[in-house]
Design an enzyme around this catalytic site. Sequence first.
Site, PDB file in Angstrom:
ATOM      1  N   ALA A  52      47.395  47.743  43.473  1.00 45.35           N
ATOM      2  CA  ALA A  52      48.870  48.157  43.203  1.00 45.35           C
ATOM      3  C   ALA A  52      49.945  48.566  42.398  1.00 45.35           C
ATOM      4  CB  ALA A  52      48.252  46.767  41.755  1.00 45.35           C
ATOM      5  N   ASN A  57      43.583  47.989  35.628  1.00 48.12           N
ATOM      6  CA  ASN A  57      43.046  48.897  36.636  1.00 48.12           C
ATOM      7  C   ASN A  57      44.387  50.155  37.170  1.00 48.12           C
ATOM      8  OD1 ASN A  57      40.072  48.007  37.432  1.00 48.12           O
ATOM      9  ND2 ASN A  57      40.920  46.305  36.870  1.00 48.12           N
ATOM     10  N   HIS A  83      55.065  46.840  36.800  1.00 50.96           N
ATOM     11  CA  HIS A  83      54.897  48.174  36.549  1.00 50.96           C
ATOM     12  C   HIS A  83      55.698  49.813  36.311  1.00 50.96           C
ATOM     13  CE1 HIS A  83      51.058  46.504  36.227  1.00 50.96           C
ATOM     14  NE2 HIS A  83      51.290  46.268  37.557  1.00 50.96           N
TER      15      HIS A  83
HETATM   16  N1  NDP Z   1      43.021  49.821  41.834  1.00 54.46           N
HETATM   17  C1  NDP Z   1      43.813  48.507  41.750  1.00 54.46           C
HETATM   18  O1  NDP Z   1      45.219  48.388  41.626  1.00 54.46           O
HETATM   19  C2  NDP Z   1      43.782  47.282  41.097  1.00 54.46           C
HETATM   20  C3  NDP Z   1      42.783  46.710  40.740  1.00 54.46           C
HETATM   21  N2  NDP Z   1      42.059  45.553  40.324  1.00 54.46           N
HETATM   22  C4  NDP Z   1      40.880  45.521  40.134  1.00 54.46           C
HETATM   23  O2  NDP Z   1      40.137  45.425  42.239  1.00 54.46           O
HETATM   24  C5  NDP Z   1      38.890  44.097  41.775  1.00 54.46           C
HETATM   25  C6  NDP Z   1      39.131  43.066  42.405  1.00 54.46           C
HETATM   26  O3  NDP Z   1      39.919  42.429  42.288  1.00 54.46           O
HETATM   27  P1  NDP Z   1      40.058  40.686  43.136  1.00 54.46           P
HETATM   28  O4  NDP Z   1      39.996  40.217  44.380  1.00 54.46           O
HETATM   29  O5  NDP Z   1      41.621  39.967  42.430  1.00 54.46           O
HETATM   30  O6  NDP Z   1      38.840  39.564  41.664  1.00 54.46           O
HETATM   31  P2  NDP Z   1      38.255  38.757  41.369  1.00 54.46           P
HETATM   32  O7  NDP Z   1      37.616  38.631  40.512  1.00 54.46           O
HETATM   33  O8  NDP Z   1      39.547  37.955  42.234  1.00 54.46           O
HETATM   34  O9  NDP Z   1      37.407  38.472  43.344  1.00 54.46           O
HETATM   35  C7  NDP Z   1      36.473  39.395  43.253  1.00 54.46           C
HETATM   36  C8  NDP Z   1      35.637  38.780  44.200  1.00 54.46           C
HETATM   37  O10 NDP Z   1      33.847  39.410  43.618  1.00 54.46           O
HETATM   38  C9  NDP Z   1      33.450  38.925  43.908  1.00 54.46           C
HETATM   39  N3  NDP Z   1      32.284  38.363  43.518  1.00 54.46           N
HETATM   40  C10 NDP Z   1      32.315  38.227  42.318  1.00 54.46           C
HETATM   41  N4  NDP Z   1      30.542  38.258  41.519  1.00 54.46           N
HETATM   42  C11 NDP Z   1      30.046  38.429  42.866  1.00 54.46           C
HETATM   43  C12 NDP Z   1      28.756  38.249  43.199  1.00 54.46           C
HETATM   44  N5  NDP Z   1      27.733  38.872  41.709  1.00 54.46           N
HETATM   45  N6  NDP Z   1      28.042  38.907  43.926  1.00 54.46           N
HETATM   46  C13 NDP Z   1      28.746  39.788  45.065  1.00 54.46           C
HETATM   47  N7  NDP Z   1      30.481  39.140  44.844  1.00 54.46           N
HETATM   48  C14 NDP Z   1      31.036  38.941  43.505  1.00 54.46           C
HETATM   49  C15 NDP Z   1      33.986  37.230  44.568  1.00 54.46           C
HETATM   50  O11 NDP Z   1      32.836  36.521  45.057  1.00 54.46           O
HETATM   51  P3  NDP Z   1      33.717  34.550  45.717  1.00 54.46           P
HETATM   52  O12 NDP Z   1      35.338  34.818  46.780  1.00 54.46           O
HETATM   53  O13 NDP Z   1      32.223  34.607  46.276  1.00 54.46           O
HETATM   54  O14 NDP Z   1      33.901  34.073  44.106  1.00 54.46           O
HETATM   55  C16 NDP Z   1      35.194  37.701  45.052  1.00 54.46           C
HETATM   56  O15 NDP Z   1      35.515  38.033  46.383  1.00 54.46           O
HETATM   57  C17 NDP Z   1      39.013  43.777  40.212  1.00 54.46           C
HETATM   58  O16 NDP Z   1      37.637  44.395  39.342  1.00 54.46           O
HETATM   59  C18 NDP Z   1      40.517  43.668  40.053  1.00 54.46           C
HETATM   60  O17 NDP Z   1      40.558  44.145  38.013  1.00 54.46           O
HETATM   61  C19 NDP Z   1      42.733  44.292  40.597  1.00 54.46           C
HETATM   62  C20 NDP Z   1      44.040  45.165  40.637  1.00 54.46           C
HETATM   63  C21 NDP Z   1      45.090  46.023  40.845  1.00 54.46           C
HETATM   64  O1  OAA Z   2      45.415  46.494  37.309  1.00 56.38           O
HETATM   65  C1  OAA Z   2      45.176  45.677  37.424  1.00 56.38           C
HETATM   66  O2  OAA Z   2      44.184  45.257  37.835  1.00 56.38           O
HETATM   67  C2  OAA Z   2      46.130  44.922  38.595  1.00 56.38           C
HETATM   68  C3  OAA Z   2      47.668  44.633  38.192  1.00 56.38           C
HETATM   69  O3  OAA Z   2      48.342  44.956  37.279  1.00 56.38           O
HETATM   70  C4  OAA Z   2      48.486  44.099  39.446  1.00 56.38           C
HETATM   71  O4  OAA Z   2      47.833  43.810  40.673  1.00 56.38           O
HETATM   72  O5  OAA Z   2      49.699  44.147  39.407  1.00 56.38           O
END
Ligand code: NDP
Ligand code: OAA
EC number: 1.4.1.21
Length: 253
Positions: free
Chosen positions: A107, A175, A205
């Site tokens: 992001a 993150n 950001h």
């Molecule tokens: N690096 C970066 O720039 C960014 C990182 N992030 C991070 O990325 C990660 C993913 O974000 P986001 O998609 O929004 O998160 P969500 O919480 O919306 O989605 C998580 C996914 O994980 C799945 N999930 C949850 N529990 C399990 C399990 N026990 N087994 C298998 N799959 C599971 C969910 O499945 P289901 O669909 O069935 O619920 C869903 O598809 C997070 O840690 C977030 O903080 C986010 C934004 C920016």
């Molecule tokens: O960093 C993250 O986990 C998500 C975040 O800030 C964004 O999506 O802008």
Amino acid sequence: MKIVEALDAGIPGCELAAVSVRSRETAPERFAHLGRPVPVLAISELEPVADVVVECAPAALFRAIAEPVLRAGKMVVALSAGAILSNGDLVELARAAGGRIVVPTGALVGLDAVAAAAEGTIRSVRMVTRKPVRGLAGAPYLLEHGIRVEEITEPLMVFKGTARQAATGFPANLNVAVALSLAGIGPDRTELEIWADPALERNCHTIEVDADSARFSMSIENVPSENPKTGRITALSVIACLRKLAAPLRVGT
Ligand SMILES: NC(=O)C1=CN([C@@H]2O[C@H](COP(=O)(O)OP(=O)(O)OC[C@H]3O[C@@H](n4cnc5c(N)ncnc54)[C@H](OP(=O)(O)O)[C@@H]3O)[C@@H](O)[C@H]2O)C=CC1
Ligand SMILES: O=C([O-])CC(=O)C(=O)O
């Protein structure tokens, strides 16, 4: 889902081998629209069928997803960057086993420039994040400090500290700060302010980098995805990252 759909539509060099979800009972109907049926597996079943595993799950699952893949000398494309700090041994495991953890720009913006500047000397990296209330609500740091963002009527600075501190205080919200720190001068020197702003619709950001090679400012205003904490561009960044893996022309570091 966006990443799965892009793989189903075709990314040269990649083939969708399997997916994992929270609830496997509802999975068949959720993936019914794909061109090709995809096996829905438990996290522990992913490594044997894949060369690359994309971790896009809650941070608490990072170790369960990444460890077997790294132990097998394969690649994890990781979005839960904050979890890398609390699972530092997995970087050592990757080193020993020939595995790789790839953190996409996600992001954020400009990690290529930050990584380039880090080859020289970076004096400071400062980031200011402004999010709508729903993009921060429920973060452990807010709960621990009794900060009730749901009730604010004006922008409120809810955190000032380092990327490392933010990783534990805001594991599902910042993150980006950890990814920035890993590209640059590390989680203890990357400075961060977090503001909750009830007037905002986007996750914003702004980053200021001061280095011996350049001084630069970058900002991004992320349209939230279905998850208000996560910008829509995050999944697109993973898709771009996967496309780069086998691309004959690769642009950007
Ligand atoms: N690096 C970066 O720039 C960014 C990182 N992030 C991070 O990325 C990660 C993913 O974000 P986001 O998609 O929004 O998160 P969500 O919480 O919306 O989605 C998580 C996914 O994980 C799945 N999930 C949850 N529990 C399990 C399990 N026990 N087994 C298998 N799959 C599971 C969910 O499945 P289901 O669909 O069935 O619920 C869903 O598809 C997070 O840690 C977030 O903080 C986010 C934004 C920016
Ligand atoms: O960093 C993250 O986990 C998500 C975040 O800030 C964004 O999506 O802008």
